[in-house]
Design a protein around this motif. Structure first.
Motif, PDB file in Angstrom:
ATOM      1  N   LYS A  98       0.841  -1.207   0.000  1.00 48.67           N
ATOM      2  CA  LYS A  98       0.000   0.000   0.000  1.00 48.67           C
ATOM      3  C   LYS A  98       0.876   1.257   0.000  1.00 48.67           C
ATOM      4  O   LYS A  98       0.713   2.130  -0.850  1.00 48.67           O
ATOM      5  N   GLY A  99       1.795   1.323   0.956  1.00 45.39           N
ATOM      6  CA  GLY A  99       2.641   2.504   1.007  1.00 45.39           C
ATOM      7  C   GLY A  99       3.469   2.519   2.278  1.00 45.39           C
ATOM      8  O   GLY A  99       3.063   1.960   3.298  1.00 45.39           O
ATOM      9  N   CYS A 101       6.641   5.337   3.086  1.00 42.29           N
ATOM     10  CA  CYS A 101       6.939   6.741   3.376  1.00 42.29           C
ATOM     11  C   CYS A 101       6.122   7.600   2.411  1.00 42.29           C
ATOM     12  O   CYS A 101       6.492   7.763   1.255  1.00 42.29           O
ATOM     13  N   LEU A 102       4.987   8.099   2.869  1.00 36.33           N
ATOM     14  CA  LEU A 102       4.073   8.873   2.025  1.00 36.33           C
ATOM     15  C   LEU A 102       4.093  10.347   2.440  1.00 36.33           C
ATOM     16  O   LEU A 102       4.911  10.744   3.262  1.00 36.33           O
ATOM     17  N   SER A 103       3.182  11.127   1.905  1.00 29.60           N
ATOM     18  CA  SER A 103       3.172  12.557   2.239  1.00 29.60           C
ATOM     19  C   SER A 103       2.450  12.865   3.542  1.00 29.60           C
ATOM     20  O   SER A 103       2.158  14.028   3.839  1.00 29.60           O
ATOM     21  N   GLY A 104       2.186  11.853   4.325  1.00 36.41           N
ATOM     22  CA  GLY A 104       1.606  12.002   5.655  1.00 36.41           C
ATOM     23  C   GLY A 104       1.592  10.647   6.303  1.00 36.41           C
ATOM     24  O   GLY A 104       1.914   9.645   5.657  1.00 36.41           O
ATOM     25  N   SER A 301      12.743  12.760   8.329  1.00 35.65           N
ATOM     26  CA  SER A 301      12.250  12.481   6.977  1.00 35.65           C
ATOM     27  C   SER A 301      11.386  11.233   6.884  1.00 35.65           C
ATOM     28  O   SER A 301      10.449  11.191   6.098  1.00 35.65           O
TER      29      SER A 301
ATOM     30  N   GLY B  56       0.214   4.721  -1.941  1.00 37.66           N
ATOM     31  CA  GLY B  56       0.973   5.504  -2.907  1.00 37.66           C
ATOM     32  C   GLY B  56       1.369   4.626  -4.081  1.00 37.66           C
ATOM     33  O   GLY B  56       1.702   3.449  -3.892  1.00 37.66           O
ATOM     34  N   ILE B  61      -1.080   9.515  -4.675  1.00 37.56           N
ATOM     35  CA  ILE B  61      -1.371   9.036  -3.316  1.00 37.56           C
ATOM     36  C   ILE B  61      -2.878   9.046  -3.094  1.00 37.56           C
ATOM     37  O   ILE B  61      -3.609   9.804  -3.739  1.00 37.56           O
ATOM     38  N   ASP B  71       0.549  13.800  -6.398  1.00 41.32           N
ATOM     39  CA  ASP B  71       1.262  14.230  -5.183  1.00 41.32           C
ATOM     40  C   ASP B  71       2.479  15.078  -5.524  1.00 41.32           C
ATOM     41  O   ASP B  71       3.499  14.554  -5.975  1.00 41.32           O
ATOM     42  N   ILE B  73       4.082  16.705  -3.222  1.00 41.83           N
ATOM     43  CA  ILE B  73       4.856  16.825  -1.989  1.00 41.83           C
ATOM     44  C   ILE B  73       5.896  15.702  -1.893  1.00 41.83           C
ATOM     45  O   ILE B  73       6.966  15.887  -1.312  1.00 41.83           O
ATOM     46  N   CYS B  74       5.593  14.557  -2.503  1.00 47.58           N
ATOM     47  CA  CYS B  74       6.574  13.460  -2.585  1.00 47.58           C
ATOM     48  C   CYS B  74       7.141  13.093  -1.217  1.00 47.58           C
ATOM     49  O   CYS B  74       8.365  12.941  -1.068  1.00 47.58           O
ATOM     50  N   ALA B  75       6.243  12.952  -0.234  1.00 50.43           N
ATOM     51  CA  ALA B  75       6.671  12.606   1.127  1.00 50.43           C
ATOM     52  C   ALA B  75       7.641  13.653   1.695  1.00 50.43           C
ATOM     53  O   ALA B  75       8.486  13.328   2.512  1.00 50.43           O
ATOM     54  N   TYR B  76       7.520  14.889   1.233  1.00 46.99           N
ATOM     55  CA  TYR B  76       8.425  15.988   1.605  1.00 46.99           C
ATOM     56  C   TYR B  76       9.854  15.717   1.126  1.00 46.99           C
ATOM     57  O   TYR B  76      10.817  16.086   1.794  1.00 46.99           O
ATOM     58  N   TYR B 385      -2.298  17.213  -4.642  1.00 45.56           N
ATOM     59  CA  TYR B 385      -1.859  17.490  -3.274  1.00 45.56           C
ATOM     60  C   TYR B 385      -0.706  18.482  -3.310  1.00 45.56           C
ATOM     61  O   TYR B 385       0.390  18.168  -3.787  1.00 45.56           O
TER      62      TYR B 385
END
Lengths: 423, 423
Positions: A98-99, A101-104, A301, B56, B61, B71, B73-76, B385
């Motif tokens: 599923k995922g 390290c995502l954007s949240g 990060s 993701g 995402i 996305d 933001i790409c996980a920041y 996003y």
């Protein structure tokens, strides 16, 4: 697993580490020290140990020379339920699909915090990070923010991480890093009380490990009523009690190692065993500290990555399902007793100190460590990976067969020590 | 991917975040702030953004309410070649099958260090850790150990991590944390020179990012000859030049972002994009610093884990194979130009600052950020996003279709801004 009669091997059949040495030589060209930190050859016995590993499965590891070991180091703690554990890996894989390290954060962050709060008697909240140091350093800041005081007490020789206020290194520090640090001898409640008197109203926190483990020395369990006395002192003086449970968590008690000793800390830092090797650390705290905890900035990060949290949930599941705490206590006790008896049969006195799930193993009175170094080297080259200067770790993946294999390796190693040192 | 005509949607079809809000409410009970650090809702627009994500894939995402986003933001930063990238995941899986966090490093640690040294013109060695902060803090210590000096110069408003010497937080600090810190305005070489004169022989290092990016503000590129002047100043004064390439690495130049600006630092910290989301950071340095680097203690529980290193190798492979740097530069430029033009067609002036591969996007002169907040909220609820207060990130997984979809979301969002603010 290769069925080798290690105790009957000719010297020529003993493990060698040529490929490890080759890689290490390459490493020194492009990495300062080649290998650094707690993995550093500098804290092991040069040439008597493999440096690089290529595989782990259950309780076993294989080095780059193809040697197989029963691993009593467990990645220095992170491995708790066995390398490549099917349930942990399945949970991690399902989440990874599923995922990660995502954007949240994922919902798992909330679920894991809820679960840890539920299983930890003292804690009302948790935060997550990547290193043990992230959490010990942050806990110190939270204590300072909460109390409005600056001074921190720690035990002499205790390891609380790599950060400037506590690193065992000496290079690159400035006076400001430690000007608010005070130290005491572990177990010396009177000494702590003296410091508390002398610096009344200025001490933010006392930070210490559940019991005292330092490299190159016997581990030291807390003396009777030490923790209870310290808890009372902290309450009386408004000092935050920080437990550094980074190395010990989930090996002494599922509710945090304070429970094992009958003490409730105000803050407690977790790492290592929490996710069976997936990168995760955590800090739990009491409600009273939550406002301060909200004010002290923390971020990284990859801190909200979901896979390590899925691995943590599965690791906790597995520990509960197999009664892991009791299991590793029993395995560790059996191992320590068997080794001690085997040593005695050679007229040698082995001292296994600390908690049996992560014992420090050395010869009694072996202050210069020579006998322990020689013995560990001889054990290692016969198929059990052990450490002369650092405590060992036990996992739920270890078996009676692993203990037997370790004894088979230990026997001739005791003979070597006896022959070389006499006692 | 759902084929939704976002620009023609009725308001009722706009994304909502009920499940995110529910989870966040649960989170606040067991986690201080609920979500902290750079993911914190405190630096976003409350209610106008999803808080939790469940999946993701590539450039997309999905949040916990089932909303799909392009996305940006790409996980920041960590996501560089696309979420769940097949080659990165295959390399990670192959290594995971063998072992990840073992009782010592894998050969990959040596291979990755050799590769980074080979591709990084200034660097003769590398070390690895988990957080960007691990490496910026350690680099500062190495500079102090190398020079025997204490003072560190950093740019006002620059973010170098969570550690006490540089955290943007204010709680829990003691005077000692920053008594050796001095600050200057980014791009003000004369100001740096004044500090160097005033503190001659006492400055260990200058640390700074390749260009200046701060939340809530336009990013600022280095002025002509800034880096060259700074390099010369450091050489003349025996000051170590530390590049904080944590956020920027592998988005500006494969040889380190210094190469993009024609400067060779002495030390450089990497993180985020290095392993496409797997937890890894690194610091590279020049030969002259290797002895000091060997002396400053550094370690962490999972720092030698092999899977993130395998992921890093595959990420670098993929970036080289697809000419990633050029690709994200082009995509970012196209995105920024298209958004700026679309804004202009509404009589609005958008300012995309910084490097196109990680642009800061806000309305020109929008100092209170209101217009940018409203616009980002409207864009987000239509399927892209984006962030009003933090720079965005571009990956090689983004496509022209993603840009089109973003424009489809941006168009009605510009109309909302125009209607509400007039300009």
């Amino acid at each position: 697993m290769a069925e080798t009669k290690t105790d009957q091997r000719a010297d020529a059949a003993l493990y060698t580490f040529d490929r490890s040495v080759e890689l290490f030589e390459r490493a020194t060209k492009v990495i300062p020290c080649g290998i650094y930190g707690h993995h550093s050859p500098a804290i092991r016995t040069p040439g008597a140990t493999p440096y690089y590993f290529q595989r782990g499965q259950g309780s076993r590891i294989w080095d780059v020379d193809g040697n197989e070991y029963v691993d009593w180091i467990c990645a220095y703690g992170p491995m708790l339920v066995g390398y490549n554990h099917p349930k942990v890996e399945a949970a991690a894989a399902a989440q990874r699909e599923k995922g990660d390290c995502l954007s949240g954060p994922s919902p798992l962050m909330v679920e894991l915090a809820e679960r840890l709060v539920q299983m930890t008697p003292f804690a009302d909240w948790f935060v997550f990070a990547k290193n043990g140091s992230d959490m010990t350093t942050w806990a110190v800041q939270v204590a300072r923010a909460h109390t409005g005081r600056n001074k921190i007490l720690m035990a002499q020789g205790a390891y609380h991480g790599k950060d400037p206020w506590c690193t065992p290194g000496h290079a690159g520090l400035v006076p400001g890093d430690r000007e608010d640090m005070l130290s005491f001898r572990y177990n010396d409640l009177a000494g702590i009380r003296q410091l508390a008197d002398r610096h009344r109203g200025k001490i933010a926190a006392v930070i210490l490990t559940p019991y005292h483990f330092t490299n190159w020395q016997d581990s030291e369990m807390p003396v009777e009523a030490f923790w209870q006395g310290l808890r009372k002192l902290c309450d009386d003086e408004g000092i935050v009690l920080i437990l550094d449970d980074v190395r010990t968590c989930f090996r002494l008690h599922m509710g945090g190692s304070g429970e094992y000793f009958g003490v409730k800390p105000d803050l407690s830092a977790y790492c290592k065993a929490i996710a069976n090797g997936y990168a995760l650390s955590a800090c739990g705290g009491r409600q009273e500290l939550k406002t301060a905890a909200s004010k002290v900035f923390l971020t990284g990060s990859y801190w909200f990555s979901a896979v390590p949290m899925a691995a943590a949930m599965a690791t906790l599941d597995e520990m509960e399902a197999c009664d892991g705490i009791a299991r590793i206590y029993e395995l560790g006790t059996t191992l320590c007793n068997a080794l001690t008896e085997a040593a005695a049969s050679h007229g040698l006195q082995l001292a296994c100190t600390g908690h049996p799930s992560m014992p420090m193993v050395k010869f009694a009175g072996d202050d210069d460590m020579y006998r322990t170094q020689v013995w560990c080297a001889e054990v290692t080259r016969r198929g059990a990976y052990v450490h002369p200067h650092h405590n060992w770790f036990v996992s739920t993946a270890h078996t009676q067969e692993d203990i037997k294999r370790t004894l088979d390796a230990a026997e001739p190693a005791f003979a070597v020590v006896k022959e070389r040192f006499g006692s």
